[in-house]
Design an enzyme around this catalytic site. Structure first.
Site, PDB file in Angstrom:
ATOM      1  N   ALA A 108      29.531   3.350   4.156  1.00 34.96           N
ATOM      2  CA  ALA A 108      28.970   3.170   2.811  1.00 34.96           C
ATOM      3  C   ALA A 108      29.956   3.418   1.682  1.00 34.96           C
ATOM      4  O   ALA A 108      29.561   3.521   0.535  1.00 34.96           O
ATOM      5  CB  ALA A 108      27.769   4.102   2.640  1.00 34.96           C
ATOM      6  N   TYR A 132      34.357  -9.584  17.874  1.00 37.11           N
ATOM      7  CA  TYR A 132      33.402  -9.347  16.794  1.00 37.11           C
ATOM      8  C   TYR A 132      32.051  -9.985  17.095  1.00 37.11           C
ATOM      9  O   TYR A 132      31.001  -9.329  17.035  1.00 37.11           O
ATOM     10  CB  TYR A 132      33.970  -9.898  15.486  1.00 37.11           C
ATOM     11  CG  TYR A 132      33.070  -9.713  14.297  1.00 37.11           C
ATOM     12  CD1 TYR A 132      32.921  -8.473  13.693  1.00 37.11           C
ATOM     13  CD2 TYR A 132      32.373 -10.795  13.753  1.00 37.11           C
ATOM     14  CE1 TYR A 132      32.100  -8.302  12.590  1.00 37.11           C
ATOM     15  CE2 TYR A 132      31.551 -10.634  12.650  1.00 37.11           C
ATOM     16  CZ  TYR A 132      31.416  -9.384  12.069  1.00 37.11           C
ATOM     17  OH  TYR A 132      30.588  -9.224  10.981  1.00 37.11           O
ATOM     18  N   ASN A 147      25.611   0.241   9.447  1.00 33.27           N
ATOM     19  CA  ASN A 147      26.412  -0.738   8.724  1.00 33.27           C
ATOM     20  C   ASN A 147      27.907  -0.647   9.033  1.00 33.27           C
ATOM     21  O   ASN A 147      28.645  -1.591   8.772  1.00 33.27           O
ATOM     22  CB  ASN A 147      26.192  -0.559   7.217  1.00 33.27           C
ATOM     23  CG  ASN A 147      27.093  -1.440   6.385  1.00 33.27           C
ATOM     24  OD1 ASN A 147      26.958  -2.668   6.380  1.00 33.27           O
ATOM     25  ND2 ASN A 147      28.050  -0.824   5.692  1.00 33.27           N
ATOM     26  N   SER A 160      25.525 -10.065  11.963  1.00 33.20           N
ATOM     27  CA  SER A 160      26.313 -11.080  11.266  1.00 33.20           C
ATOM     28  C   SER A 160      25.897 -12.470  11.704  1.00 33.20           C
ATOM     29  O   SER A 160      25.437 -12.677  12.839  1.00 33.20           O
ATOM     30  CB  SER A 160      27.800 -10.887  11.574  1.00 33.20           C
ATOM     31  OG  SER A 160      28.571 -11.968  11.090  1.00 33.20           O
TER      32      SER A 160
END
Length: 277
Positions: free
Chosen positions: A18, A179, A110, A166
């Site tokens: 964050a 990824y 996140n 994603s």
């Protein structure tokens, strides 16, 4: 008649990754604070010389700066340097959160591995790079979800886990093997945990962004290259912002989103499967 999200009074949210100024994590943390949450912020403690130039120029202090913004909103903030890829560090983080706030209600996974060296063909990727991406993106999401879901279950009042995935999980493009694989796996883990944790009133969902204007994509030159990419691939004609992602995360955590679980929701501006000509 006004309409606003509810269900945040006296709630505690944990947002990993964050600390970036232009990011997804920071807007999520601020949106949850505005809704009424106290917020725990985690970051890696990266050195200042690794900050983007705009952060260095602004005197940015990573999660400490975001914590200040949250306090200015009248909410409590707890910035913690922590490594989601280390299960012992995750357990220490949980203990710290419970000691400071007595509870946890929302977990936003996140944190993500740094983009760069992993964007090569699978046959050319080093084992160390593969492990680094897996450890942060996938294992980190698992370690955090496992630990914090246990705490939510013990509290007996439900909660919400939001995993940031994603569009790469859908595109499966060349040179994204590490990824994209982590994001496909996160989507699957989310569905499984939603079914396991549903009886405890813990909701688990995925928010999967498309092209979002953040410092993570600074390797894509702004200007002509960026504008052509956006025009070619995004039906709505603009890149996303961190706020676009944060709005959905807040909704999924709210009482208004309490019958949504096990879902993967793409927030991508209407991404086009083939470029517009």
């Amino acid at each position: 008649m006004t309409y606003s999200l509810s269900g945040f009074t006296d709630k505690v949210a944990v947002v990993t990754g964050a600390g970036r100024m232009r990011s997804i994590g920071r807007p999520i943390a601020l949106a949850l604070a505005r809704a009424g949450c106290d917020v725990v912020l985690t970051g890696t403690g990266r050195p200042v010389n690794q900050y983007p130039q705009d952060e260095q120029a602004a005197g940015w202090r990573d999660i400490e700066s975001v914590a200040d913004e949250i306090r200015q909103l009248g909410r409590r903030a707890l910035p913690v340097v922590s490594d989601v890829s280390d299960p012992q560090a995750v357990e220490a983080l949980l203990a710290h959160v419970v000691e400071a706030f007595g509870r946890v209600d929302f977990l936003i996974n996140n944190a993500g591995a740094t983009r760069g060296g992993d964007r090569v063909p699978a046959t050319e990727m080093s084992i160390d790079t593969w492990r680094r991406v897996m450890d942060t993106n996938l294992n980190g999401t698992f370690y955090m979800s496992r630990a914090f879901a246990r705490q939510m279950g013990e509290q007996g009042q439900g909660g919400a886990i939001i995993n940031i995935s994603s569009l790469a999980a859908q595109l499966l493009a060349p040179d994204t093997s590490a990824y994209a694989t982590t994001k496909v796996a996160i989507n699957g883990l989310t569905t499984i945990m939603a079914r396991e944790l549903g009886p405890k009133k813990i909701r688990v969902n995925v928010v999967a962004p498309g092209i979002v204007e953040t410092s993570r994509l600074d390797d894509v030159p702004r200007g002509k290259v960026w504008d052509e990419m956006v025009a070619a691939y995004i039906a709505l004609g603009r890149a996303g912002t961190g706020d676009d992602i944060a709005h959905l995360v807040a909704f999924l955590c709210s009482e208004q989103g309490e019958w949504i679980s096990g879902q993967t929701i793409y927030v991508d501006g209407g991404h086009l499967p083939t470029p517009r000509r």
